[in-house]
Design a protein around this motif. Structure first.
Motif, short mmCIF file in Angstrom:
data_model
loop_
_atom_site.label_atom_id
_atom_site.label_comp_id
_atom_site.label_asym_id
_atom_site.label_seq_id
_atom_site.Cartn_x
_atom_site.Cartn_y
_atom_site.Cartn_z
N CYS A 148 0.84 -1.21 0.00
CA CYS A 148 0.00 0.00 0.00
C CYS A 148 0.87 1.26 0.00
O CYS A 148 1.73 1.41 0.86
CB CYS A 148 -0.90 0.01 1.24
N ASN A 178 -3.82 -0.17 -3.90
CA ASN A 178 -4.22 1.04 -4.60
C ASN A 178 -3.54 1.10 -5.96
O ASN A 178 -2.64 1.90 -6.20
CB ASN A 178 -3.86 2.28 -3.77
N TYR A 235 -8.56 -1.76 -6.81
CA TYR A 235 -8.76 -0.86 -5.67
C TYR A 235 -8.21 0.53 -6.03
O TYR A 235 -7.22 0.65 -6.78
CB TYR A 235 -7.93 -1.32 -4.46
N GLY A 236 -8.81 1.59 -5.46
CA GLY A 236 -8.27 2.94 -5.62
C GLY A 236 -8.68 3.78 -4.42
O GLY A 236 -9.87 3.83 -4.09
N ARG A 237 -7.74 4.43 -3.76
CA ARG A 237 -8.05 5.26 -2.59
C ARG A 237 -8.66 6.59 -3.05
O ARG A 237 -8.27 7.12 -4.11
CB ARG A 237 -6.77 5.50 -1.79
N THR A 263 -6.45 9.37 -4.25
CA THR A 263 -5.83 9.09 -5.55
C THR A 263 -6.84 9.34 -6.67
O THR A 263 -6.52 9.97 -7.68
CB THR A 263 -5.35 7.61 -5.61
N SER A 305 -13.29 1.20 -3.69
CA SER A 305 -12.60 2.22 -2.89
C SER A 305 -13.06 2.19 -1.44
O SER A 305 -14.26 2.28 -1.15
CB SER A 305 -12.86 3.61 -3.49
#
Ligand code: SF4
Length: 384
Positions: free
Chosen positions: A28, A117, A146-148, A151, A173
């Protein structure tokens, strides 16, 4: 890179349990969320596009070799076993087995890009990888990652559109909360504004958005705030999925420091359900149409699931029907669920008589609230 081997990361969302896993980054890049213990001992790395492409090639090669043993819809298991035994290493065997399991028991049309991410990668690199997946594994119909939120908010609308055109279908997310106060307390490194801006950009590009909400992560003092502000974000963004992950303070996590300093007071198990109810009650079905998914054992009432534009009244009624039960019945169900029995509260009577009496006895005998919560926590700490 070792022959016949591809990298496999440690985690994927439960809804991607049947997907093929392609590791694009390692660990991460943020790694500071106080509730999360996943990657704390590991540094973040991106992988080169060339290395990821080699992994895709190995997957495609195993897929072809396994398909060569299929005749009239049946696999020649003896030939597959022979091929497996001749692989050059234990790691290669694990990879071959993963492709075989994906082809025979998994979702042959889905692949998930690991780790925490992937969206942090340069968009042109990610586009090249996604395009290569489409080229070498044409059976794939769904590519997810996945993507925060922080971001997502920084990626341009044009890059999202190009990612969509290349074949990225869904972004998961971990929003966890829509409240800035809660997000700051848990060191999520994202704001409500990031969630709204990032989420809208994903949706506008035609990519599906699946967000995660943690009822209880704000503790007693921020419970109302957590519910209300999360509902606000859902109404603004209209995600395709809202996945519930009831918060449990894990032993060994940095949340313990917040608790010990008095900044965080964990809610009772049952209070977290009330928080879910409050959040649901403030969703506007004219604005939010996606699905509430309760796809994790950690949620007390897993049946609370449905579409926000159709099923909210039913979901609220269902929660209310649970709270209308006598206290002992509520406790019995809580304990059964926390012990891992996957059932609707209406079907407690279907448990083995010995389990029923054990549960009844414990529920009656533990009257002290602290002791009761500690007992429930001992169970939940085990399975998250
Ligand atoms: S962004 Fe995700 S993986 Fe990274 S620390 Fe936070 S919860 Fe854990």
């Amino acid at each position: 890179m070792e022959q016949g081997v591809f990298q496999i990361g440690p985690i994927r969302p439960p809804s991607e349990a049947n997907s093929l896993l392609l590791r694009v980054t390692e660990n991460c890049p943020w790694n500071k969320c106080k509730f999360c213990m996943l990657y704390k001992k590991n540094d973040f790395h991106t992988r080169s596009v060339a290395d990821v492409k080699k992994d895709i090639d190995v997957m495609a090669e195993y897929r072809d070799r396994i398909l060569a043993h299929e005749h009239n819809g049946e696999y020649d298991m003896e030939a597959i076993q022979q091929e497996y035994l001749l692989l050059p290493s234990d790691e290669a065997k694990i990879c071959y087995q993963m492709v075989f399991t994906w082809m025979t028991e998994g979702d042959k049309q889905a692949i998930f890009l690991q780790d925490a991410n992937t969206m942090v990668l340069r968009p042109d690199w990610l586009i090249e990888i996604v395009s290569y997946v489409r080229e070498r594994l044409p059976e794939i119909q769904r590519i997810t990652s996945y993507g925060r939120a922080n971001t997502l908010a920084r990626i341009s609308p044009e890059d999202f559109k190009n990612l969509r055109a290349a074949g990225l279908d869904r972004i998961h997310s971990g929003y966890e909360s829509g409240s800035d106060q809660v997000l700051t307390m848990i060191s999520k490194g994202a704001t409500q504004e990031d969630e709204i801006i990032g989420g809208k950009k994903v949706k506008e590009a035609g990519i599906e958005l699946s967000i995660y909400f943690m009822p209880g992560v704000g503790g007693k003092s921020l419970s109302n705030e957590n519910a209300m502000e999360t509902a606000k974000v859902i109404n603004e963004v209209n995600p395709d999925f809202v996945r519930l992950r009831t918060f449990v303070l894990r032993t060994g996590s940095l949340m313990e420091e917040l608790r010990d300093s008095g900044m965080y007071k964990e809610q009772r198990d049952i209070e977290k359900l009330l928080e879910i109810r409050k959040m649901l009650a403030h969703i506007d079905p004219k604005k939010a149409h996606g699905k509430i998914a309760s796809d994790h054992i950690i949620n007390l009432l897993q049946e609370v699931t449905g579409y926000m534009d159709q099923d909210l009244p039913w979901m609220l009624e269902y929660i209310d029907s649970f709270f209308a039960l006598p206290e002992l019945e509520q406790k019995k169900y809580q304990l059964a669920r926390r012990m891992g029995f996957p059932l609707d509260w209406k079907y407690l009577y279907r448990l083995q008589p010995s389990d029923q009496s054990r549960i009844e006895e414990m529920s009656k005998n533990i009257v002290d609230d602290k002791e009761w919560e500690a007992l429930l926590h001992r169970f939940t700490d085990r399975y998250i």
